[in-house]
Structures are given as structure tokens and as C-alpha cells.
Write a protein that holds these residues in place. Structure first.
Motif, PDB file in Angstrom:
ATOM      1  N   UNK A   1     112.427 -21.393  -2.909  1.00  0.00           N
ATOM      2  CA  UNK A   1     112.419 -20.333  -3.916  1.00  0.00           C
ATOM      3  C   UNK A   1     111.702 -19.135  -3.311  1.00  0.00           C
ATOM      4  N   UNK A   2     111.824 -17.983  -3.947  1.00  0.00           N
ATOM      5  CA  UNK A   2     111.158 -16.784  -3.443  1.00  0.00           C
ATOM      6  C   UNK A   2     110.721 -15.937  -4.627  1.00  0.00           C
TER       7      UNK A   2
ATOM      8  N   UNK B   1     106.632 -28.934  -5.946  1.00  0.00           N
ATOM      9  CA  UNK B   1     107.611 -29.724  -5.216  1.00  0.00           C
ATOM     10  C   UNK B   1     108.640 -28.889  -4.483  1.00  0.00           C
ATOM     11  N   UNK B   2     108.622 -27.579  -4.689  1.00  0.00           N
ATOM     12  CA  UNK B   2     109.600 -26.708  -4.036  1.00  0.00           C
ATOM     13  C   UNK B   2     108.976 -25.992  -2.833  1.00  0.00           C
ATOM     14  N   UNK B   3     109.814 -25.674  -1.859  1.00  0.00           N
ATOM     15  CA  UNK B   3     109.387 -24.873  -0.717  1.00  0.00           C
ATOM     16  C   UNK B   3     109.480 -23.397  -1.094  1.00  0.00           C
TER      17      UNK B   3
ATOM     18  N   UNK C   1     100.593 -11.688   1.605  1.00  0.00           N
ATOM     19  CA  UNK C   1     100.791 -13.121   1.847  1.00  0.00           C
ATOM     20  C   UNK C   1      99.627 -13.924   1.289  1.00  0.00           C
ATOM     21  N   UNK C   2      98.408 -13.499   1.619  1.00  0.00           N
ATOM     22  CA  UNK C   2      97.217 -14.224   1.164  1.00  0.00           C
ATOM     23  C   UNK C   2      97.073 -14.156  -0.350  1.00  0.00           C
ATOM     24  N   UNK C   3      97.314 -12.995  -0.941  1.00  0.00           N
ATOM     25  CA  UNK C   3      97.170 -12.846  -2.389  1.00  0.00           C
ATOM     26  C   UNK C   3      98.177 -13.706  -3.144  1.00  0.00           C
ATOM     27  N   UNK C   4      99.412 -13.728  -2.686  1.00  0.00           N
ATOM     28  CA  UNK C   4     100.447 -14.508  -3.373  1.00  0.00           C
ATOM     29  C   UNK C   4     100.139 -15.995  -3.340  1.00  0.00           C
TER      30      UNK C   4
ATOM     31  N   UNK D   1     105.364 -26.966  -0.938  1.00  0.00           N
ATOM     32  CA  UNK D   1     105.509 -28.065   0.015  1.00  0.00           C
ATOM     33  C   UNK D   1     105.525 -27.519   1.438  1.00  0.00           C
ATOM     34  N   UNK D   2     106.192 -26.392   1.628  1.00  0.00           N
ATOM     35  CA  UNK D   2     106.246 -25.713   2.915  1.00  0.00           C
ATOM     36  C   UNK D   2     106.488 -24.233   2.663  1.00  0.00           C
ATOM     37  N   UNK D   3     105.900 -23.383   3.490  1.00  0.00           N
ATOM     38  CA  UNK D   3     106.107 -21.938   3.382  1.00  0.00           C
ATOM     39  C   UNK D   3     106.960 -21.476   4.553  1.00  0.00           C
ATOM     40  N   UNK D   4     108.093 -20.845   4.245  1.00  0.00           N
ATOM     41  CA  UNK D   4     108.956 -20.247   5.255  1.00  0.00           C
ATOM     42  C   UNK D   4     108.714 -18.744   5.262  1.00  0.00           C
TER      43      UNK D   4
END
Length: 305
Positions: A233-234, A186-188, A201-204, A216-219
Motif C-alpha cells: 500500500x502507499x 500485515x501489509x507492506x 520518511x521518518x515522520x511517516x 511488514x516491509x518498506x519498499x
């Protein structure tokens, strides 16, 4: 847009007339190269290549531009060479833009102790651009994140850094001992840019999905403003910053693998690689890749989303 760099890409593609061969020569993947040629065409307002399934050909505009592009690139390379001659021995190093300032300072200080006659010149650039810069000779050695595939690159010792989750103060998960990835449902999510760190990026995101977390969304970006605002979150190493809370991830499913990379070996490059291993262990809490144990974590639905 870095016009000179894009002109350099154009000149190589024009010489090869094959995007795959040009990408190999530049030490980068083909899709980013195609995207950058497209950006150059958009910037100039002309089509530089006729592309078909069988061949790539220069357009008339491309043929007219090629000579000028080569001259511009050659002049810029000459300027860099003259600058280097004027300031003595310099080792140009690429480092990730989100590497902690304290770690960069420790790298500079550590290298100065072993090579006082060589000035370390760090440039903050992501892994994909470091690979290109190494191929072009604009940096001598990089600090890259794996996985990275580039013909001709040589790598130093790979180190691993476990990543926790960064949350805004007051987030319900700040009171949890270890956070399961599924609890982030539920978190971005804030990530390094995909174009700059495609492998990481792909592995994470793959690990997130495997453990039940689909953002929900990737910034994309290097700053933590969205996390401070409670909008995302990060993942990252343990830090203490006002307004943020860091929590470990159960089983350490998210890791960052780092090593030095270079094309041309030299004493200064080897010395920097050794300093980097020591500094990243002491100042960034990294460990040898082979020394990291694997912890099994069962999947479960989010609890505190």
C-alpha cells in the motif's frame, strides 16, 4: 552514479578535511555525504581519505585526484553557464519526482503568465538532492518536503496536504469509509526513498507506529507498480487511476508539508514562490499549515488486516 556531483562532494570534503563542516557548506546532512564519498571510492576503486576519530586526511590517491576533480567541476559549471547565456533567462526549479504531471504543468503555465520573459526549467529531484543543488547553484528554487534542515536556506509559505491510502482494487479495505492506520497491519508499504526524503520518511513511519501500523516491509520508489499488484500500500493525495482505490485515513494522521526553498532571493524566485502557493492550493488540494485542525484518533488493533 552522477560522477560530477560526487566529485564536487569530494572536492569540498578535501578542502574542509572535516565531514561535518563540508556537510554544512553543501547544505546537507553528514551521513548522506559520507555515503556518497564511499560510493565514489567504490566507483574509482581507491580510498580517498584516511579517517580517524580525530582527523580526516587525503590519501595519496586523493591528492592526485583533487586537482582533476576541481577542473572537471569547474568545466561543467562553465558549460552550464554558457548554456544559460545562450537560451536567455531561465529559472531552474527542483520538484519532487512523484509530483503529479498536472500539477507541474499548472506550475509552468502559472509562472509563464506572470513572467513570460523567463523560461521555467523544472528538474525532478528529491528534497535531499534539492538542498544540495541549491547549495551548488544548479537550481535556483526548490519545492521541498518538510521537515528539512539546511543552514542558509530560506523557505516560503508551508502548505499541508492530507494523505490517504492507495490500495489495489479488490482489497477488503476499499469498502471502508475511513481507514484506521492499524487496519493496514500485515501489509507492506511503498514509500519515497529514505535517502531522498529523510524527514518525510521518518515522520511517516513514526506516525504509522504511533497508530498501530508497523509495515511488514518498506519498499522505496516513486512508481505504484507494487500497489497495483496488491503487494503493498502507499500514502498519497486522492487520485483516480485504473486498478487503484484511494481511501481517506481516519483523523488524517499522515500529512505532507511542502514549501518553496531558495538561497538567493530574486524577483523570479519570489514570483515562482507565489505561483507555487496558489497552484498547490488549486491543483493539489493543499491548505495553509496553520489552518489545519488536529483530529484525535484513538489507537486500536487492526480489524481488516
Amino acid at each position: 552514479m552522477d560522477l560530477v556531483r560526487h566529485l564536487r562532494y569530494f572536492a569540498v570534503v578535501a578542502e574542509e578535511l572535516h565531514f561535518g563542516n563540508a556537510a554544512i557548506r553543501l547544505g546537507m546532512a553528514q551521513p548522506p555525504l559520507s555515503q556518497r564519498i564511499k560510493r565514489l571510492e567504490e566507483e574509482l576503486g581507491v580510498r580517498l581519505f584516511d579517517r580517524s576519530a580525530r582527523q580526516v586526511r587525503l590519501t595519496e590517491a586523493g591528492r592526485l585526484l583533487l586537482g582533476e576533480a576541481r577542473e572537471i567541476v569547474a568545466r561543467v559549471d562553465r558549460l552550464h553557464e554558457l548554456a544559460r547565456q545562450g537560451e536567455g533567462a531561465v529559472l531552474k526549479v527542483g520538484v519532487p519526482p512523484d509530483l503529479a504531471d498536472a500539477v507541474i504543468a499548472a506550475l509552468v503555465a502559472g509562472f509563464r503568465e506572470t513572467n513570460p520573459e523567463v523560461r521555467l526549467a523544472p528538474a525532478e529531484i528529491w528534497t535531499a538532492d534539492q538542498v544540495t543543488a541549491l547549495a551548488e547553484g544548479t537550481i535556483d528554487v526548490g519545492l521541498v518536503r518538510h521537515p528539512v534542515s539546511a543552514p542558509g536556506l530560506r523557505f516560503g509559505q508551508v502548505l499541508v496536504q492530507a494523505q490517504g491510502v492507495l490500495l489495489a482494487e479488490g482489497d477488503p479495505l476499499t469498502g471502508v469509509g475511513e481507514v484506521h492506520l492499524a487496519d493496514l497491519a500485515g501489509r507492506e508499504l511503498l514509500m519515497p526513498p529514505q535517502e531522498g526524503e529523510p524527514g518525510l520518511y521518518a515522520e511517516m513511519l513514526s506516525e504509522c507506529r504511533r497508530h498501530g501500523y508497523v509495515p511488514v516491509q518498506v519498499h522505496e520508489g516513486a512508481g505504484l507498480g507494487l500497489v497495483l499488484a496488491g503487494a503493498a500500500v502507499a500514502f498519497g493525495p486522492k487520485v483516480e487511476l485504473p486498478g487503484l482505490s484511494w481511501r481517506p485515513l481516519l483523523g488524517s494522521p499522515i500529512t505532507c508539508r511542502v514549501s518553496t526553498a531558495w538561497r538567493v532571493a530574486a524577483n523570479a524566485v519570489n514570483d515562482f514562490s507565489a505561483v507555487a502557493v496558489r497552484t498547490l492550493k488549486e491543483s493539489a488540494g493543499m491548505t495553509d499549515e496553520r489552518a489545519v485542525s488536529v483530529r484525535r484518533v484513538s489507537r486500536r488493533p487492526g480489524m481488516l488486516a
